[in-house]
Scaffold this active site. Structure first.
Site, PDB file in Angstrom:
ATOM      1  N   ASN A 114       0.803  -1.226   0.000  1.00  0.00           N
ATOM      2  CA  ASN A 114       0.000   0.000   0.000  1.00  0.00           C
ATOM      3  C   ASN A 114       0.836   1.276   0.000  1.00  0.00           C
ATOM      4  O   ASN A 114       0.404   2.293  -0.551  1.00  0.00           O
ATOM      5  CB  ASN A 114      -0.914  -0.022   1.239  1.00  0.00           C
ATOM      6  N   TYR A 152       3.530   9.966 -11.381  1.00  0.00           N
ATOM      7  CA  TYR A 152       2.715   9.209 -10.429  1.00  0.00           C
ATOM      8  C   TYR A 152       1.767   8.276 -11.191  1.00  0.00           C
ATOM      9  O   TYR A 152       1.695   7.072 -10.913  1.00  0.00           O
ATOM     10  CB  TYR A 152       1.925  10.167  -9.533  1.00  0.00           C
TER      11      TYR A 152
HETATM   12  P1  NDP Z   1      -1.238   8.569   3.166  1.00  0.00           P
HETATM   13  O1  NDP Z   1      -0.238   9.648   2.887  1.00  0.00           O
HETATM   14  O2  NDP Z   1      -2.271   8.803   4.201  1.00  0.00           O
HETATM   15  O3  NDP Z   1      -0.473   7.211   3.481  1.00  0.00           O
HETATM   16  C1  NDP Z   1       0.667   6.824   2.768  1.00  0.00           C
HETATM   17  C2  NDP Z   1       1.420   5.797   3.573  1.00  0.00           C
HETATM   18  O4  NDP Z   1       2.600   5.405   2.834  1.00  0.00           O
HETATM   19  C3  NDP Z   1       1.875   6.363   4.906  1.00  0.00           C
HETATM   20  O5  NDP Z   1       1.717   5.398   5.918  1.00  0.00           O
HETATM   21  C4  NDP Z   1       3.348   6.664   4.662  1.00  0.00           C
HETATM   22  O6  NDP Z   1       4.087   6.524   5.859  1.00  0.00           O
HETATM   23  C5  NDP Z   1       3.731   5.533   3.690  1.00  0.00           C
HETATM   24  N1  NDP Z   1       4.949   5.881   2.973  1.00  0.00           N
HETATM   25  C6  NDP Z   1       5.120   6.873   2.061  1.00  0.00           C
HETATM   26  N2  NDP Z   1       6.404   6.898   1.660  1.00  0.00           N
HETATM   27  C7  NDP Z   1       7.058   5.914   2.343  1.00  0.00           C
HETATM   28  C8  NDP Z   1       8.399   5.456   2.379  1.00  0.00           C
HETATM   29  N3  NDP Z   1       9.357   5.993   1.616  1.00  0.00           N
HETATM   30  N4  NDP Z   1       8.714   4.428   3.203  1.00  0.00           N
HETATM   31  C9  NDP Z   1       7.767   3.868   3.987  1.00  0.00           C
HETATM   32  N5  NDP Z   1       6.472   4.246   3.989  1.00  0.00           N
HETATM   33  C10 NDP Z   1       6.134   5.261   3.184  1.00  0.00           C
HETATM   34  O7  NDP Z   1      -1.923   8.272   1.764  1.00  0.00           O
HETATM   35  P2  NDP Z   1      -2.975   7.141   1.304  1.00  0.00           P
HETATM   36  O8  NDP Z   1      -3.436   6.329   2.436  1.00  0.00           O
HETATM   37  O9  NDP Z   1      -3.943   7.837   0.465  1.00  0.00           O
HETATM   38  O10 NDP Z   1      -2.042   6.280   0.346  1.00  0.00           O
HETATM   39  C11 NDP Z   1      -2.032   4.861   0.341  1.00  0.00           C
HETATM   40  C12 NDP Z   1      -1.993   4.372  -1.087  1.00  0.00           C
HETATM   41  O11 NDP Z   1      -3.214   4.732  -1.726  1.00  0.00           O
HETATM   42  C13 NDP Z   1      -0.868   4.974  -1.936  1.00  0.00           C
HETATM   43  O12 NDP Z   1      -0.272   3.950  -2.695  1.00  0.00           O
HETATM   44  C14 NDP Z   1      -1.595   5.965  -2.832  1.00  0.00           C
HETATM   45  O13 NDP Z   1      -0.925   6.151  -4.046  1.00  0.00           O
HETATM   46  C15 NDP Z   1      -2.924   5.262  -3.000  1.00  0.00           C
HETATM   47  N6  NDP Z   1      -4.046   6.108  -3.446  1.00  0.00           N
HETATM   48  C16 NDP Z   1      -4.551   7.108  -2.640  1.00  0.00           C
HETATM   49  C17 NDP Z   1      -5.612   7.878  -3.083  1.00  0.00           C
HETATM   50  C18 NDP Z   1      -6.221   8.979  -2.262  1.00  0.00           C
HETATM   51  O14 NDP Z   1      -7.070   9.734  -2.783  1.00  0.00           O
HETATM   52  N7  NDP Z   1      -5.871   9.124  -1.005  1.00  0.00           N
HETATM   53  C19 NDP Z   1      -6.217   7.657  -4.399  1.00  0.00           C
HETATM   54  C20 NDP Z   1      -5.633   6.581  -5.149  1.00  0.00           C
HETATM   55  C21 NDP Z   1      -4.580   5.846  -4.674  1.00  0.00           C
HETATM   56  P3  NDP Z   1       5.180   7.558   6.397  1.00  0.00           P
HETATM   57  O15 NDP Z   1       4.788   8.923   5.946  1.00  0.00           O
HETATM   58  O16 NDP Z   1       5.111   7.335   7.876  1.00  0.00           O
HETATM   59  O17 NDP Z   1       6.456   7.076   5.802  1.00  0.00           O
END
Ligand code: NDP
Length: 278
Positions: free
Chosen positions: A93, A162
């Site tokens: 995710n 992206y």
């Molecule tokens: P959030 O920003 O709320 O969550 C993203 C998560 O990914 C966080 O827990 C963050 O943790 C983690 N993350 C990001 N970069 C890293 C890294 N380098 N190493 C480890 N962990 C990482 O966003 P979403 O919940 O929305 O995103 C989850 C997925 O859903 C993603 O793949 C996104 O592309 C996808 N998505 C989201 C949409 C939306 O509208 N929200 C729409 C379509 C897809 P931390 O910051 O602690 O590292």
């Protein structure tokens, strides 16, 4: 019996948003979970929310760190095996859009943004899947990737790298699904539309502006026909369904659009031609 009892799940990006909601849903339904992300404080919040749901802390494995590094990728897999002895479910995710400091859109974005986007949204998933593969083959497990409706077929020229990374993730899903199904491992993908998470902040959008966008989109049915911007658990429940072999075993290698109907809308059809022709 809870539907994920005796199952072990890794949920990446579970310090926020969709990953956090998924970890809570799976843990409440009996899974032992490995939760992971870079932000230790937010990850602790996820842990506390799971504990508040009545789950013992011995069922939660917390790994803090950057998933694009070999060290953390190995730690996620090895610590899960050491603590829980197996892996049944891998939810890939963690993901984000990347922006430069001035928010450049389109193909003027620096190529370093391309590199960091693909490193997180694709490369780290491919590597983690490779590392988890023998353990998932041993349990005949499940992989669920979290992609996006930006993967196509519509263009998303503002955030090209992206959306390209998510299109590649969809194809990775199909390729690995067909390779792993003879070994009993099922791979699927969820493609969310707009979800209320930390996603806009990762792009540098202030919280207030994010709320304005969520409200506008959720109240315009030509953007989101169902009339609501999704909550993280709306997507987490679909991930749980795909992780639950008893319910979804015949779905293999699919990309499930979970967007309240957004991708069914074509701008041409949102205009009232009768008004135009009056
Ligand atoms: P959030 O920003 O709320 O969550 C993203 C998560 O990914 C966080 O827990 C963050 O943790 C983690 N993350 C990001 N970069 C890293 C890294 N380098 N190493 C480890 N962990 C990482 O966003 P979403 O919940 O929305 O995103 C989850 C997925 O859903 C993603 O793949 C996104 O592309 C996808 N998505 C989201 C949409 C939306 O509208 N929200 C729409 C379509 C897809 P931390 O910051 O602690 O590292």
């Amino acid at each position: 019996m809870a539907r994920f009892s005796n199952k072990v799940a890794i949920i990446t990006g579970s310090s926020n948003g969709i990953g956090r909601a998924t970890a809570i849903i799976l843990a409440k339904d009996g899974a032992k979970v490995t939760i992971t992300g870079r932000n230790a404080e937010r990850l602790e919040e996820t842990k506390q929310q799971i504990i508040a749901a009545g789950i013992g802390s011995e069922n939660i494995n917390v790994i803090v760190g950057d998933i694009t590094t070999t060290e953390i990728q190995d730690k996620i897999i090895n610590s899960t095996i050491e603590k829980f002895g197996k892996i049944n479910i891998l939810v890939n995710n963690a993901g984000a859009p990347f922006m430069d400091s001035v928010g450049t859109l389109g193909f003027s974005q620096d190529i370093s943004i391309y590199d960091s986007t693909f490193e997180l949204n694709l490369r780290s998933i491919v590597i983690l899947t490779q590392k988890a593969r023998p353990y998932l083959e041993a349990t005949k497990g499940e992989i669920i990737n979290v992609s996006s409706i930006t993967s196509g077929p519509q263009a998303h020229s503002g955030i090209p790298f992206y959306s390209m990374s998510k299109a590649a993730l969809d194809q990775f899903t199909r390729n690995i699904a067909i390779e792993l199904i003879p070994f009993g491992v099922r791979v699927n993908c969820v493609n969310p539309g707009l979800v209320v998470t930390g996603f806009p902040q990762a792009m540098g959008t202030p919280l207030e502006a994010s709320k304005t966008i969520y409200d506008f989109m959720g109240s315009n049915r030509d953007c989101i026909p169902i009339g609501k911007t999704a909550d993280p658990s709306d997507i987490g429940n679909i991930i749980a369904f795909l992780a639950d072999r008893s319910q979804s075993f015949y779905i293999v290698g699919q990309t499930i659009q979970a967007d309240g109907g957004t991708t069914l809308i074509m701008a041409m059809n949102t205009h009232n031609l009768m008004e135009l022709l009056k």
